[in-house]
Write an enzyme that holds these catalytic residues in place. Structure first.
Site: not given
Ligand SMILES: NC(=O)c1ccc[n+]([C@@H]2O[C@H](COP(=O)([O-])OP(=O)(O)OC[C@H]3O[C@@H](n4cnc5c(N)ncnc54)[C@H](OP(=O)(O)O)[C@@H]3O)[C@@H](O)[C@H]2O)c1
Length: 273
Positions: A44, A49, A74, A107
């Site tokens: 994930d 990120y 996402k 997200h």
């Protein structure tokens, strides 16, 4: 060893995966490689990120076939809206060096911009084209889910929400069950705060397992999809070693009493400028 749950689009998802939020690119390469070599089949990540390239590199270094691994990314808050979704997602695919992802999530709903329905319509297109094999959401409330379904007729396969022993999300779980949406737990260990709990430790001692293994097992026994994060190889391995025991009714009842509706992350109603 691998447990999969069936999504409402007919595909399936490995119930336990590795999360990589707050993992540096360098740590992510190692963590993803180690996880896949240890037997994980689900990773994930998210564009925000900053480690999608590292996820792709870890996947390639692992030697595990891409087709055996379930990859989620996402759409970030600044990429909502008709014009923005596709280019943002294309960049994710380029960073991952993949032709498609298994799951693409919105997200956050960012209610203030009110573009999540438009965003969802663009994602339905991406799914039709096979670029996102399944599509879902994250941090959606019951009202947000209702709107997506009412306005497009397409239910998300999953809603990834903050969920751990201190935030058990009973209402969202009921909504999900009613709508045929799987519940996915983020910060499943409460960012490790749930591990020092006396009751969890007692249950862990009883089963000869660690506190983290008990919490992960609690998610699995509740039919949540769960994505504990670790960049520590020994923890990555032990977090997967949860398929040789089950919690009994008294363990489940006792963990149920730990809920205190305590959020560690932002509130979905207000998050996102
Ligand atoms: N959709 C969203 O808005 C959203 C928000 C937050 C998170 N997520 C996803 O959910 C994933 C998991 O959530 P999270 O990263 O917030 O928190 P988490 O998985 O609940 O906890 C991670 C923390 O626990 C530690 N840990 C992991 N396994 C352990 C073990 N066996 N024993 C002791 N400590 C252990 C990790 O340390 P080390 O890494 O140092 O080992 C890290 O500090 C994220 O990585 C991300 O993929 C999504």
């Amino acid at each position: 060893m691998h447990h999969e749950l069936i999504l409402n689009d007919g595909r399936s998802i490995p119930q336990l995966g590795l999360g990589v939020w707050q993992a540096s690119p360098q740590d992510t390469v190692t963590a993803v490689r180690e996880a896949l070599q240890a037997g994980y089949r689900h990773i994930d990540t998210a564009s925000i990120y900053g480690n999608e390239e590292a996820v792709g590199a870890g996947l390639r270094e692992s030697g595990v076939s891409r087709e055996l691994v379930f990859v989620t990314t996402k759409i970030w808050n600044d990429a909502h809206g008709k014009e923005n979704v596709r280019p943002a997602f294309q960049k994710s695919l380029e960073r991952l060096k993949l032709d498609n992802v298994d799951l693409l999530l919105i997200h956050w709903p960012v209610p203030r911009h009110d573009l999540f329905v438009e965003t969802w319509k663009a994602m339905i297109e991406l799914r039709r084209e096979g670029l996102a094999r399944s599509i879902g959401v994250s941090n959606f409330t019951s009202a947000h889910l209702r709107r997506l379904i009412d306005e497009t007729g397409v239910a998300p396969v999953i809603n990834q929400i903050e969920l751990h022993p201190y935030l058990q999300q009973r209402e969202m779980r009921e909504t999900h069950n009613r709508l045929g949406v799987l519940t996915q737990a983020w910060s499943p260990l409460a960012q490790n705060r749930a591990l020092a709990n006396a009751e969890i430790e007692r249950i862990a001692a009883k089963h000869g397992k660690t506190a983290a293994q008990v919490v992960i097992r609690w998610h699995l026994d509740n039919r949540f999809v769960v994505i504990p994060k670790s960049v520590t190889p020994s923890r990555i391995r032990s977090n997967l070693d949860v398929f040789d025991f089950a919690l009994d009714a008294s363990d489940m009842a006792s963990i149920a009493t730990l809920n205190r509706d305590e959020r560690l992350g932002p509130n979905p109603e207000t998050f996102g400028a």
